[in-house]
Motif scaffolding. Structure first.
Motif, short mmCIF file in Angstrom:
data_model
loop_
_atom_site.label_atom_id
_atom_site.label_comp_id
_atom_site.label_asym_id
_atom_site.label_seq_id
_atom_site.Cartn_x
_atom_site.Cartn_y
_atom_site.Cartn_z
N ILE A 14 0.87 -1.18 0.00
CA ILE A 14 0.00 0.00 0.00
C ILE A 14 0.90 1.23 0.00
N THR A 15 1.10 1.81 -1.15
CA THR A 15 2.04 2.93 -1.27
C THR A 15 1.36 4.26 -0.94
N VAL A 16 2.17 5.26 -0.70
CA VAL A 16 1.67 6.61 -0.43
C VAL A 16 0.89 7.14 -1.62
N ASP A 17 1.36 6.83 -2.82
CA ASP A 17 0.67 7.28 -4.03
C ASP A 17 -0.73 6.68 -4.13
N MET A 18 -0.87 5.40 -3.74
CA MET A 18 -2.18 4.76 -3.74
C MET A 18 -3.12 5.43 -2.75
N ILE A 19 -2.59 5.74 -1.59
CA ILE A 19 -3.39 6.41 -0.56
C ILE A 19 -3.83 7.78 -1.04
N LYS A 20 -2.91 8.51 -1.67
CA LYS A 20 -3.24 9.84 -2.20
C LYS A 20 -4.30 9.76 -3.28
N GLU A 21 -4.19 8.76 -4.15
CA GLU A 21 -5.18 8.60 -5.22
C GLU A 21 -6.56 8.31 -4.65
N LEU A 22 -6.62 7.42 -3.65
CA LEU A 22 -7.90 7.08 -3.03
C LEU A 22 -8.49 8.28 -2.31
N GLY A 27 -12.19 11.73 -0.92
CA GLY A 27 -12.16 12.79 0.07
C GLY A 27 -12.02 12.28 1.50
N ALA A 28 -11.84 10.98 1.67
CA ALA A 28 -11.69 10.40 3.01
C ALA A 28 -10.31 10.73 3.59
N GLY A 29 -10.16 10.56 4.91
CA GLY A 29 -8.90 10.83 5.57
C GLY A 29 -7.81 9.85 5.16
N MET A 30 -6.55 10.25 5.37
CA MET A 30 -5.42 9.41 4.95
C MET A 30 -5.46 8.04 5.63
N MET A 31 -5.71 8.01 6.94
CA MET A 31 -5.72 6.73 7.65
C MET A 31 -6.90 5.86 7.21
N ARG A 35 -6.48 2.15 5.61
CA ARG A 35 -7.17 0.97 6.14
C ARG A 35 -8.06 0.32 5.07
N ALA A 36 -8.72 1.16 4.26
CA ALA A 36 -9.59 0.63 3.21
C ALA A 36 -8.78 -0.13 2.17
N LEU A 37 -7.61 0.40 1.80
CA LEU A 37 -6.75 -0.29 0.83
C LEU A 37 -6.22 -1.61 1.40
N GLU A 38 -5.88 -1.60 2.67
CA GLU A 38 -5.43 -2.84 3.31
C GLU A 38 -6.55 -3.87 3.32
N GLU A 39 -7.76 -3.42 3.66
CA GLU A 39 -8.92 -4.32 3.70
C GLU A 39 -9.22 -4.87 2.31
N ALA A 40 -8.98 -4.05 1.28
CA ALA A 40 -9.26 -4.45 -0.10
C ALA A 40 -8.08 -5.16 -0.75
N GLY A 41 -7.00 -5.37 0.00
CA GLY A 41 -5.84 -6.05 -0.57
C GLY A 41 -5.17 -5.26 -1.67
N GLY A 42 -5.29 -3.92 -1.60
CA GLY A 42 -4.65 -3.07 -2.59
C GLY A 42 -5.51 -2.79 -3.82
N ASP A 43 -6.73 -3.36 -3.87
CA ASP A 43 -7.62 -3.14 -5.02
C ASP A 43 -8.30 -1.78 -4.87
N MET A 44 -7.98 -0.85 -5.78
CA MET A 44 -8.46 0.53 -5.65
C MET A 44 -9.99 0.63 -5.71
N GLU A 45 -10.61 -0.09 -6.65
CA GLU A 45 -12.06 -0.01 -6.79
C GLU A 45 -12.78 -0.57 -5.57
N LYS A 46 -12.27 -1.68 -5.03
CA LYS A 46 -12.86 -2.25 -3.81
C LYS A 46 -12.71 -1.28 -2.65
N ALA A 47 -11.55 -0.61 -2.57
CA ALA A 47 -11.31 0.35 -1.50
C ALA A 47 -12.29 1.51 -1.59
N VAL A 48 -12.57 1.98 -2.82
CA VAL A 48 -13.56 3.05 -3.02
C VAL A 48 -14.91 2.59 -2.51
N ASP A 49 -15.32 1.36 -2.84
CA ASP A 49 -16.61 0.83 -2.39
C ASP A 49 -16.68 0.73 -0.88
#
Length: 209
Positions: A14-22, A27-31, A35-49
């Motif tokens: 989970i890179t900083v660039d991925m967190i910034k993109e999400l 508009g969600a907070g960095m943390m 956490r959403a990216l970790e829960e989604a296993g790095g899948d950006m679309e799942k993290a958005v959902d």
């Protein structure tokens, strides 16, 4: 390799660039993004959902809270032939003065100018209008030879399209049709921590009734 080592590996992906993109997309907070990216296993679309669902849950909790502050904003389309007045309400004057709330109000007013909704939400549609539309869609489905057993399900699906055409909250946002106006509001509710409600709107078109 131990399970602990695998967990560290997933987190490291989970890179900083991925967190910034999400964050830019939701508009969600960095943390929260991390956490959403970790829960989604790095899948950006799942993290958005994941973040949108959390936003909806938070919005539902706040929906019963009184929204008595807010703004009345105006929008005049660039051709000067369409104008909108919108009342957008929140809980405190502090949030009403924020750039985020004001931008939301402007975006919704612009959307109304271009999409021309007739109502704020489904519960404002007169029952006779809904009954009439259901009757039309049922007759159309029968004329198409659809089986009686599935008529209600077909009509229900087509009524969803009807609601999208006439109710503001059901309409896909003109600047991002992957989300509805209701989603746009709920995301802002999640970020501001306050209930936000469209009070009313008026749309004026040159030569209109």
């Amino acid at each position: 390799r131990s399970p602990g080592a695998r967990r560290v590996s997933v987190v490291a992906e989970i890179t900083v660039d991925m967190i910034k993109e999400l964050r830019a997309r939701t508009g969600a907070g960095m943390m929260d993004c991390k956490r959403a990216l970790e829960e989604a296993g790095g899948d950006m679309e799942k993290a958005v959902d994941i973040l949108r669902k959390k936003g909806l849950a938070q919005a539902a909790k706040r929906a019963s809270r009184a929204a008595e502050q807010g703004l009345v904003v105006s929008y005049i389309h660039h051709n000067n032939r369409v104008g909108v007045l919108l009342e957008l309400k929140c809980e405190t004057d502090f949030v009403a003065r924020t750039d985020e709330f004001q931008e939301l109000a402007r975006d919704i007013a612009m959307h109304i100018a271009m999409a021309n909704p007739q109502y704020v939400s489904r519960d404002q549609i007169p029952q006779e209008v809904i009954d009439h539309e259901v009757s039309i869609e049922k007759e159309k489905a029968k004329a198409e030879g659809k089986p009686e057993a599935v008529l209600d399900r077909i009509v229900e699906g087509r009524m969803g399209k009807f609601y999208e055409s006439v109710t503001l909250l059901d309409q896909p946002f003109i600047k991002d049709d992957s989300k509805k106006i209701a989603d746009l509001i709920n995301e802002t509710i999640a970020r501001t921590g306050e209930n936000i409600v469209v009070g009313r709107f008026a749309r004026f078109e040159l030569g209109g009734q």
